[in-house]
Design an enzyme around this catalytic site. Structure first.
Site, PDB file in Angstrom:
ATOM      1  N   ASN A   1      25.373  69.049   5.341  1.00  0.00           N
ATOM      2  CA  ASN A   1      26.324  68.005   4.951  1.00  0.00           C
ATOM      3  C   ASN A   1      26.109  66.670   5.662  1.00  0.00           C
ATOM      4  OD1 ASN A   1      27.380  68.709   7.402  1.00  0.00           O
ATOM      5  ND2 ASN A   1      29.343  69.451   6.631  1.00  0.00           N
TER       6      ASN A   1
ATOM      7  N   GLU B   1      33.071  64.701  22.992  1.00  0.00           N
ATOM      8  CA  GLU B   1      31.730  64.633  22.399  1.00  0.00           C
ATOM      9  C   GLU B   1      30.944  63.422  22.923  1.00  0.00           C
ATOM     10  OE1 GLU B   1      32.602  64.869  18.190  1.00  0.00           O
ATOM     11  OE2 GLU B   1      33.314  66.930  18.385  1.00  0.00           O
TER      12      GLU B   1
ATOM     13  N   LYS C   1      22.840  64.088  10.828  1.00  0.00           N
ATOM     14  CA  LYS C   1      22.237  65.400  11.080  1.00  0.00           C
ATOM     15  C   LYS C   1      20.765  65.404  10.631  1.00  0.00           C
ATOM     16  CE  LYS C   1      26.678  67.805  10.701  1.00  0.00           C
ATOM     17  NZ  LYS C   1      27.437  68.891  10.032  1.00  0.00           N
TER      18      LYS C   1
ATOM     19  N   HIS D   1      27.981  64.303  11.089  1.00  0.00           N
ATOM     20  CA  HIS D   1      29.093  64.809  11.899  1.00  0.00           C
ATOM     21  C   HIS D   1      30.001  63.653  12.284  1.00  0.00           C
ATOM     22  CE1 HIS D   1      31.411  66.698  15.091  1.00  0.00           C
ATOM     23  NE2 HIS D   1      31.203  65.576  15.768  1.00  0.00           N
TER      24      HIS D   1
ATOM     25  N   VAL E   1      27.704  72.928   2.109  1.00  0.00           N
ATOM     26  CA  VAL E   1      28.420  72.764   3.376  1.00  0.00           C
ATOM     27  C   VAL E   1      27.478  72.833   4.586  1.00  0.00           C
ATOM     28  CG1 VAL E   1      29.046  75.225   3.598  1.00  0.00           C
ATOM     29  CG2 VAL E   1      30.485  73.469   4.658  1.00  0.00           C
TER      30      VAL E   1
ATOM     31  N   TYR F   1      29.552  72.567  19.500  1.00  0.00           N
ATOM     32  CA  TYR F   1      30.268  73.351  18.489  1.00  0.00           C
ATOM     33  C   TYR F   1      30.981  74.560  19.090  1.00  0.00           C
ATOM     34  CZ  TYR F   1      28.231  70.720  14.548  1.00  0.00           C
ATOM     35  OH  TYR F   1      27.907  69.748  13.628  1.00  0.00           O
TER      36      TYR F   1
ATOM     37  N   ARG G   1      36.399  59.796   9.530  1.00  0.00           N
ATOM     38  CA  ARG G   1      36.519  61.096   8.842  1.00  0.00           C
ATOM     39  C   ARG G   1      36.788  60.883   7.351  1.00  0.00           C
ATOM     40  NH1 ARG G   1      35.286  66.192  11.151  1.00  0.00           N
ATOM     41  NH2 ARG G   1      36.852  67.069   9.757  1.00  0.00           N
TER      42      ARG G   1
HETATM   43  P1  DAT Z   1      33.324  69.132  10.070  1.00  0.00           P
HETATM   44  O1  DAT Z   1      31.858  68.877  10.262  1.00  0.00           O
HETATM   45  O2  DAT Z   1      33.822  68.593   8.751  1.00  0.00           O
HETATM   46  O3  DAT Z   1      34.165  68.686  11.234  1.00  0.00           O
HETATM   47  P2  DAT Z   1      33.715  71.858  11.034  1.00  0.00           P
HETATM   48  O4  DAT Z   1      33.916  71.256  12.380  1.00  0.00           O
HETATM   49  O5  DAT Z   1      34.740  72.800  10.526  1.00  0.00           O
HETATM   50  O6  DAT Z   1      33.523  70.712   9.922  1.00  0.00           O
HETATM   51  O7  DAT Z   1      32.305  72.610  10.998  1.00  0.00           O
HETATM   52  C1  DAT Z   1      31.184  72.063  11.638  1.00  0.00           C
HETATM   53  C2  DAT Z   1      30.002  72.230  10.745  1.00  0.00           C
HETATM   54  O8  DAT Z   1      29.757  73.602  10.544  1.00  0.00           O
HETATM   55  C3  DAT Z   1      30.173  71.653   9.346  1.00  0.00           C
HETATM   56  O9  DAT Z   1      29.919  70.261   9.292  1.00  0.00           O
HETATM   57  C4  DAT Z   1      29.155  72.429   8.580  1.00  0.00           C
HETATM   58  C5  DAT Z   1      29.211  73.811   9.239  1.00  0.00           C
HETATM   59  N1  DAT Z   1      30.097  74.689   8.495  1.00  0.00           N
HETATM   60  C6  DAT Z   1      31.441  74.640   8.427  1.00  0.00           C
HETATM   61  N2  DAT Z   1      31.938  75.611   7.633  1.00  0.00           N
HETATM   62  C7  DAT Z   1      30.852  76.287   7.191  1.00  0.00           C
HETATM   63  C8  DAT Z   1      30.673  77.399   6.321  1.00  0.00           C
HETATM   64  N3  DAT Z   1      31.711  78.038   5.763  1.00  0.00           N
HETATM   65  N4  DAT Z   1      29.414  77.822   6.091  1.00  0.00           N
HETATM   66  C9  DAT Z   1      28.356  77.219   6.646  1.00  0.00           C
HETATM   67  N5  DAT Z   1      28.439  76.165   7.479  1.00  0.00           N
HETATM   68  C10 DAT Z   1      29.683  75.708   7.736  1.00  0.00           C
HETATM   69 MG    MG Z   2      34.286  69.396  13.178  1.00  0.00          MG
END
Ligand code: DAT
Ligand code: MG
Length: 184
Positions: free
Chosen positions: A147, A161, A44, A150, A144, A84, A120
């Site tokens: 992070n 994707e 990212k 991806h 979060v 997303y 993962r």
């Molecule tokens: P991941 O990236 O672990 O697959 P996800 O698909 O649930 O997680 O969410 C995509 C991204 O969105 C994640 O990497 C960071 C952001 N995100 C997730 N939950 C969040 C939250 N509660 N507040 C802010 N950003 C968040």
């Molecule tokens: Mg995800």
């Protein structure tokens, strides 16, 4: 000198390996599975800015996975909205799309046995605070919403994707000479 059986096995394996078109293989139209499984990973904008590109790639490379596609790009908001889409009703969705489109990302496709699940595990939990040391998010980030990486969460997500981020001709087919030291 290879036995005919071994030579055929290598040929089949290369043929399977070398069809970049949306995870389908020539021979039986089966999805890419086994050692041909693929996942989509993206470093990212915060990971790029914080000079973590080499460190992150090193981990997947040293693990034994094969890099089959990679590009440095600034993704459009449209691409990220689509990427997303499952999160569109979450309060952080528009912030997420803006952050992800705010600077260059490294988009990658990695290949190998169980690569979706293993990547993962190597990445850690969504929230870095829940991620164990030794994982990428556990080692390199705190919040979060920043992070650093991806990773696709399932084989189906990976297929979606990869086709969203890459054209078929951007995925490289190459024989990894160390493969017989990694797989039986
Ligand atoms: P991941 O990236 O672990 O697959 P996800 O698909 O649930 O997680 O969410 C995509 C991204 O969105 C994640 O990497 C960071 C952001 N995100 C997730 N939950 C969040 C939250 N509660 N507040 C802010 N950003 C968040
Ligand atoms: Mg995800």
């Amino acid at each position: 000198m290879l036995s005919p059986g071994r030579a055929l096995a290598q040929l089949v394996s290369r043929t399977l390996d070398c069809d970049p078109s949306l995870q389908l293989v020539h021979l039986n139209k089966a999805p890419c599975t086994g050692v041909n499984e693929r996942t989509f990973l993206a470093i990212k904008p915060d990971g790029v800015q914080r000079h973590l590109i080499g460190e992150i790639i090193r981990r997947f490379e040293k693990k034994g996975f094969k890099l089959v596609g990679m590009k440095l790009m600034q993704a459009s908001e449209d691409l990220l909205k689509e990427h997303y889409i499952a999160l569109y009703d979450r309060p952080f969705y528009s912030h997420l799309v803006k952050y992800m489109s705010s600077g260059p990302v490294i988009a990658m496709v990695w290949q190998g046995l169980d690569v979706v699940k293993t990547a993962r595990a190597m990445i850690g939990e969504t929230n870095p605070a829940d991620s164990r040391p030794g994982t990428i998010r556990g080692d390199f980030c705190i919040e979060v919403s920043k992070n650093v990486i991806h990773g696709s969460d399932s084989i189906e997500s990976a297929q979606r994707e990869i086709s969203l981020w890459f054209h078929a001709d951007e995925l490289m087919c190459w024989a990894d000479s160390t493969e017989h030291w990694i797989y039986e």
